[in-house]
Every structure is written in structure tokens, then in C-alpha cells.
Scaffold this active site. Structure first.
Site, short mmCIF file in Angstrom:
data_model
loop_
_atom_site.label_atom_id
_atom_site.label_comp_id
_atom_site.label_asym_id
_atom_site.label_seq_id
_atom_site.Cartn_x
_atom_site.Cartn_y
_atom_site.Cartn_z
N GLU A 206 0.67 -1.17 0.13
CA GLU A 206 0.35 -0.09 -0.23
C GLU A 206 0.83 0.88 0.13
O GLU A 206 0.39 1.98 -0.22
CB GLU A 206 -0.98 -0.04 1.24
CG GLU A 206 -2.06 -0.88 1.05
CD GLU A 206 -3.46 -0.38 -0.19
OE1 GLU A 206 -3.27 -1.30 -0.90
OE2 GLU A 206 -3.25 1.13 -0.06
N GLU A 222 4.02 2.15 4.92
CA GLU A 222 2.70 1.58 4.44
C GLU A 222 1.91 2.60 3.88
O GLU A 222 0.89 2.31 3.60
CB GLU A 222 2.12 0.83 5.57
CG GLU A 222 2.83 -0.53 5.82
CD GLU A 222 2.79 -1.42 6.71
OE1 GLU A 222 1.54 -1.96 6.71
OE2 GLU A 222 2.92 -1.40 8.26
N ARG A 224 1.41 7.01 2.20
CA ARG A 224 2.18 7.48 0.86
C ARG A 224 2.54 8.62 1.16
O ARG A 224 2.61 8.86 1.84
CB ARG A 224 0.74 7.99 0.02
CG ARG A 224 0.08 6.80 -0.63
CD ARG A 224 -1.53 7.29 -1.36
NE ARG A 224 -2.11 8.72 -0.67
CZ ARG A 224 -3.15 8.18 0.48
NH1 ARG A 224 -3.30 6.65 0.96
NH2 ARG A 224 -4.01 8.60 0.59
N GLY A 239 -0.56 2.18 7.47
CA GLY A 239 -0.85 1.66 6.65
C GLY A 239 -2.01 3.00 5.75
O GLY A 239 -3.00 3.84 6.88
N LYS A 305 -3.00 27.00 15.73
CA LYS A 305 -2.80 26.51 13.97
C LYS A 305 -1.68 25.27 13.48
O LYS A 305 -0.68 25.55 14.55
CB LYS A 305 -2.91 27.23 12.84
CG LYS A 305 -4.55 28.70 13.00
CD LYS A 305 -4.32 29.41 12.28
CE LYS A 305 -5.54 30.60 11.76
NZ LYS A 305 -5.75 31.38 11.17
N ARG A 318 -3.61 14.19 18.48
CA ARG A 318 -4.87 13.01 18.40
C ARG A 318 -5.70 13.71 18.81
O ARG A 318 -5.81 14.76 18.85
CB ARG A 318 -4.77 12.03 19.93
CG ARG A 318 -5.01 12.98 21.09
CD ARG A 318 -4.74 12.11 22.24
NE ARG A 318 -5.99 12.92 23.18
CZ ARG A 318 -5.53 12.91 24.81
NH1 ARG A 318 -5.16 11.35 24.76
NH2 ARG A 318 -5.81 13.28 25.85
N ASN A 320 -9.04 14.05 19.94
CA ASN A 320 -10.24 13.45 21.92
C ASN A 320 -11.27 12.99 20.79
O ASN A 320 -12.51 13.55 20.67
CB ASN A 320 -10.70 15.00 22.09
CG ASN A 320 -11.27 14.84 23.77
OD1 ASN A 320 -12.16 13.73 22.99
ND2 ASN A 320 -10.61 14.32 24.76
N SER A 321 -11.04 12.02 21.69
CA SER A 321 -12.71 10.81 21.58
C SER A 321 -13.63 11.67 22.06
O SER A 321 -14.78 10.53 21.53
CB SER A 321 -12.39 9.29 21.79
OG SER A 321 -12.09 8.93 23.02
C1 LIG Z 1 -2.29 7.96 19.26
C2 LIG Z 1 -1.53 6.77 19.72
C3 LIG Z 1 0.09 6.87 19.72
C4 LIG Z 1 -2.06 6.93 21.74
O1 LIG Z 1 -1.30 5.44 21.80
P1 LIG Z 1 -0.96 5.57 23.54
O2 LIG Z 1 0.05 6.69 23.67
O3 LIG Z 1 -0.30 4.14 23.67
O4 LIG Z 1 -1.88 5.78 23.82
P2 LIG Z 1 -3.08 4.84 24.95
O5 LIG Z 1 -4.03 4.01 24.48
O6 LIG Z 1 -2.12 3.88 26.59
O7 LIG Z 1 -3.99 6.10 26.12
C5 LIG Z 1 -2.84 6.56 26.65
C6 LIG Z 1 -4.50 7.53 27.25
O8 LIG Z 1 -5.09 8.80 26.57
C7 LIG Z 1 -6.40 8.15 26.26
N1 LIG Z 1 -6.24 8.57 24.80
C8 LIG Z 1 -5.87 7.81 24.27
N2 LIG Z 1 -5.99 7.96 22.83
C9 LIG Z 1 -7.00 9.08 22.78
C10 LIG Z 1 -7.80 10.08 22.20
N3 LIG Z 1 -8.08 10.26 21.01
N4 LIG Z 1 -8.72 11.05 23.13
C11 LIG Z 1 -8.87 10.91 24.12
N5 LIG Z 1 -8.28 10.11 24.92
C12 LIG Z 1 -7.43 9.35 24.21
C13 LIG Z 1 -6.72 6.66 26.84
O9 LIG Z 1 -7.28 6.47 26.79
C14 LIG Z 1 -5.89 6.94 28.28
O10 LIG Z 1 -6.53 7.66 28.62
P3 LIG Z 1 -5.79 6.76 30.44
O11 LIG Z 1 -5.00 7.95 31.07
O12 LIG Z 1 -6.32 7.59 31.28
O13 LIG Z 1 -5.65 5.92 30.40
C15 LIG Z 1 -2.27 5.01 19.71
O14 LIG Z 1 -4.16 5.65 20.15
C16 LIG Z 1 -2.70 5.39 18.23
O15 LIG Z 1 -2.70 5.67 17.47
N6 LIG Z 1 -1.16 4.63 17.51
C17 LIG Z 1 -0.63 4.59 15.97
C18 LIG Z 1 -1.06 2.82 16.32
C19 LIG Z 1 -0.72 2.96 14.20
O16 LIG Z 1 -2.23 3.49 13.39
N7 LIG Z 1 0.33 2.27 13.80
C20 LIG Z 1 0.44 2.03 12.58
C21 LIG Z 1 0.15 0.74 11.84
S1 LIG Z 1 0.52 0.31 10.26
#
Ligand SMILES: CC(C)(COP(=O)(O)OP(=O)(O)OC[C@H]1O[C@@H](n2cnc3c(N)ncnc32)[C@H](O)[C@@H]1OP(=O)(O)O)[C@@H](O)C(=O)NCCC(=O)NCCS
Length: 345
Positions: A206, A222, A224, A239, A305, A318, A320-321
Site C-alpha cells: 500500500e 505503508e 503515501r 497503513g 493553528k 490525537r 479527542n474521542s
Molecule cells: C495515538 C496513540 C499513539 C496513543 O497511544 P498511546 O500513547 O499508547 O496511548 P494509550 O492508548 O495508552 O492512551 C493513554 C491515555 O490517553 C487516552 N486516549 C488515547 N487516545 C485518546 C483519544 N483519541 N482521545 C481521548 N483520550 C485518548 C487513553 O484512554 C488513555 O487514558 P488513561 O490514561 O485515562 O488510561 C495510538 O492510539 C495510535 O493511534 N497509534 C498509531 C498506531 C498505528 O496506526 N500504527 C501503524 C499501524 S500500520
């Protein structure tokens, strides 16, 4: 004449019916060419200085072989000798200076300097290149000017052959010109000539790498890599992720990705990243997006910005979910590429 010239290459070219170059394959292009080699070119061929493209005949190649031997450039001397047996036109392209290319032979030399890792993206002047290159059908019978394809297809069919057309593009596949050391590529069609793949780079199926762009070291790609985008050592493009190019509608920021960054799956960046940055899966950061900058306790300290954060290191982006707001925190965990995946490049 100056002490050094920018580059030269001995290659094999393909012309269309009008005698214009569709492409030139340079097996061993040279950059920062020494005076002794330049003297050899001047004394044995019709080259008279400047940026010039010549077709060499057997006699020229004989003289060039002897002159290059005398100059101590054994590699190019042997190449000149070998090319005497070519049934296809042999091209000598000399670029005294790194000016904008003036014909496809010059443009191809520059693209190959990048893909041979002799020049990094952005270090060669490619201005106006698009207008010079001829749209070409890359086929099982070699490159064919797309305007001449229908006629060639009919002729082939009349002789019981089918011409397989792999692509119609101004750029060919990089791998048909050079396979740099220490790389793995899932699908060669995804990497255009003029890409720069660093030692230790894996491009999965990809992944995509455009010209004048690529990786400088070990990377997992993985997603572009758009034209002009350069990715630092140890970074991982997840990816389907996207890096915004500058060719069409992507604004005018030339995007770079630093070292040890992770752009998550289906994420995207319209700003540059410094070192050790992470972008959450699925988050697209455009330059004008408003980003809430969080402190250690996840409290908003300011809203900026995204372009104001461009190029800064140690950031985690990130969405915020719960609120949908884009947030930026200090990135405490830089990624380490999976050693096992890169040990066999
Ligand atoms: C953004 C990212 C790095 C965060 O991962 P992390 O640092 O391991 O964070 P965690 O999942 O352990 O979360 C830490 C805290 O932030 C919170 N959190 C994580 N993402 C959040 C979001 N988008 N919104 C709100 N809170 C969030 C978690 O709930 C957790 O809360 P807690 O401390 O109360 O338990 C991960 O979600 C991500 O997107 N990784 C990319 C992986 C990827 O795509 N790899 C390539 C594969 S091809």
C-alpha cells in the site's frame, strides 16, 4: 572550465518516431565529476562544455574508453567499452551545472541521481521537468510514446503478439532503473523513478513514493510519500496514511517528517513533523486545523493553528474521542522500528 562539473551519465536511450527522447537508462551516473574525467570527455567526444546531450557511435566509445582509462576512471571506461555492443542509441549526457533540465535525457539523469542515492531529494533542480517529459506507455516491449501506441499494438497483433501495457505515465517504475541496496518493496509499480529509498527501507504494497521524495534511512512505509516529502531515519508511515504534496492544492509548505516519527494508519499530515512525533490513527492534520495544546494534566494551555507546530519535535497529535477536538501533547514514547522486520533488507 571549472574544476568540477555537476554530473554526467552514459546511458541507453529510447526515442519516439520524431527522434525525441522518451527515457534514458544510466546504469552508473556520476556526480561531482573530476577534472580528469571531464578532460577525457572533452578530448574523445564531440562534447564542448556546458550542459549537453550527445549520441555516441562505436568510434566515440572506443576513444572515450581509452581516454577514461588514461584518466584513471576504470568504472566508466569499462562501461564505455561495454556499450559498444548496444543495439540501442548510446547517450552521453553531461551537466556542467545543476540548472533546470532542458530535455528528457537531462531530466532522467537527475531523477537517477536521486534514486541511486547520489543526490538527496530537493538537491537537484527539476524546474520545468513535467513539460519536458513525454507521456509514455511502459509496456512489455519497452517504452512507447503514447501517441504511437495504437499503431504499435496493431503491428504486434498482426505478428501474433500482445503488447502488455503496465502504465501510462511520464515517470517509469524506479526499480526498472535501479534497485538501491538494503530495500524491500512489495509492489514496484508504487515507486516512481526519482524516489529516494534509504538503506533499510521497506515499502509495503500500500506504500507509495513519488519522485524527489522518499526516505533517508531505515523506515517502514505503508502509506503515501507525496512529491517533495522527505522522511527521516527510523520513521514509520502506517497503513494508508497520507503526506500532503505540494503539486496540487496542498498549499506551499514542503512537508518533511523527522526521525523516529509514527504516522498512524489512515492518518495524514499537511504540516511538517520534527523528530519523535506521533499522529494518531485516522487523524488528518491540515495546516489550518485548530489544535488544543495540552499540558501534563491534559489541560488546554493554548489553541494554535497546526502550521504553528510544523516541524516541532516530540509532539503527539490525537483527536479527542469525546469532544472531537484535535489535541497536541508532549510525546513521551518515540517509536522504535521492529528490528526483525528490517534485519533482512
Ligand atoms: C495515538 C496513540 C499513539 C496513543 O497511544 P498511546 O500513547 O499508547 O496511548 P494509550 O492508548 O495508552 O492512551 C493513554 C491515555 O490517553 C487516552 N486516549 C488515547 N487516545 C485518546 C483519544 N483519541 N482521545 C481521548 N483520550 C485518548 C487513553 O484512554 C488513555 O487514558 P488513561 O490514561 O485515562 O488510561 C495510538 O492510539 C495510535 O493511534 N497509534 C498509531 C498506531 C498505528 O496506526 N500504527 C501503524 C499501524 S500500520
Amino acid at each position: 572550465m571549472s574544476d568540477q562539473i555537476f554530473a554526467f551519465g552514459l546511458g541507453i536511450g529510447t526515442q519516439n518516431n520524431e527522434g525525441n527522447w522518451l527515457e534514458v537508462f544510466y546504469s552508473a551516473p556520476s556526480i561531482n565529476v573530476e577534472q580528469s574525467t571531464l578532460d577525457a570527455l572533452l578530448e574523445s567526444t564531440n562534447y564542448e562544455g556546458g550542459n549537453s546531450t550527445l549520441v555516441l557511435e562505436e568510434g566515440d566509445l572506443n576513444r572515450l574508453h581509452m581516454s577514461l582509462l588514461k584518466a584513471g576512471n576504470i568504472e566508466q571506461a569499462e562501461l564505455a567499452s561495454r556499450l559498444k555492443a548496444s543495439t540501442q542509441p548510446v547517450v552521453l549526457c553531461v551537466l556542467a551545472t545543476n540548472e533546470a533540465p532542458t530535455n528528457p535525457a537531462e531530466a532522467y539523469l537527475k531523477l537517477q541521481l536521486i534514486s541511486h542515492r547520489l543526490a538527496q531529494p530537493h538537491s537537484v533542480v527539476l524546474d520545468g521537468m513535467f513539460g519536458l517529459l513525454i507521456n509514455t506507455a511502459w509496456t512489455s516491449e519497452g517504452p512507447i510514446d503514447v501517441r504511437e501506441l495504437a499503431d504499435r499494438q496493431l503491428s504486434a497483433r498482426m505478428q501474433g503478439r500482445t503488447i502488455e501495457v503496465f502504465s501510462v505515465d511520464k515517470f517509469p517504475k524506479m526499480l526498472n532503473f535501479v534497485v538501491p541496496t538494503g530495500i524491500r518493496v512489495g509492489d514496484g509499480a508504487r515507486i516512481r523513478l526519482g524516489a529516494h529509498l534509504g538503506e533499510g527501507t521497506t515499502v509495503m504494497h500500500e506504500g507509495f513514493v513519488n519522485f524527489n521524495a522518499g526516505t533517508l534511512g531505515s523506515s517502514m512505509v505503508e502509506g503515501r510519500i507525496s512529491a517533495g516529502v522527505v522522511v527521516g531515519n527510523g520513521s514509520d508511515l502506517g497503513g494508508g496514511c497520507s503526506t500532503m504534496g505540494t503539486l496540487s492544492g496542498g498549499g506551499n509548505i514542503v512537508i518533511g517528517v523527522g526521525e523516529k516519527c509514527l504516522i498512524g494508519a489512515n492518518a495524514g499530515i499537511g504540516i511538517g513533523l520534527g523528530d519523535r512525533c506521533t499522529v494518531e490513527s485516522g487523524l488528518y492534520i491540515t495546516a489550518g486545523s485548530k489544535v488544543a495544546v495540552l499540558d501534563e494534566n491534559n489541560q488546554v494551555v493554548s489553541t494554535v493553528k497546526a502550521r504553528e507546530l510544523s516541524g516541532q519535535s516530540d509532539l503527539l497529535f490525537r483527536r479527542n474521542s469525546e469532544t472531537g477536538a484535535i489535541e497536541c501533547k508532549t510525546n513521551k514514547t518515540a517509536i522504535a522500528l521492529n528490528e526483525a522486520l528490517h534485519a533482512h533488507n
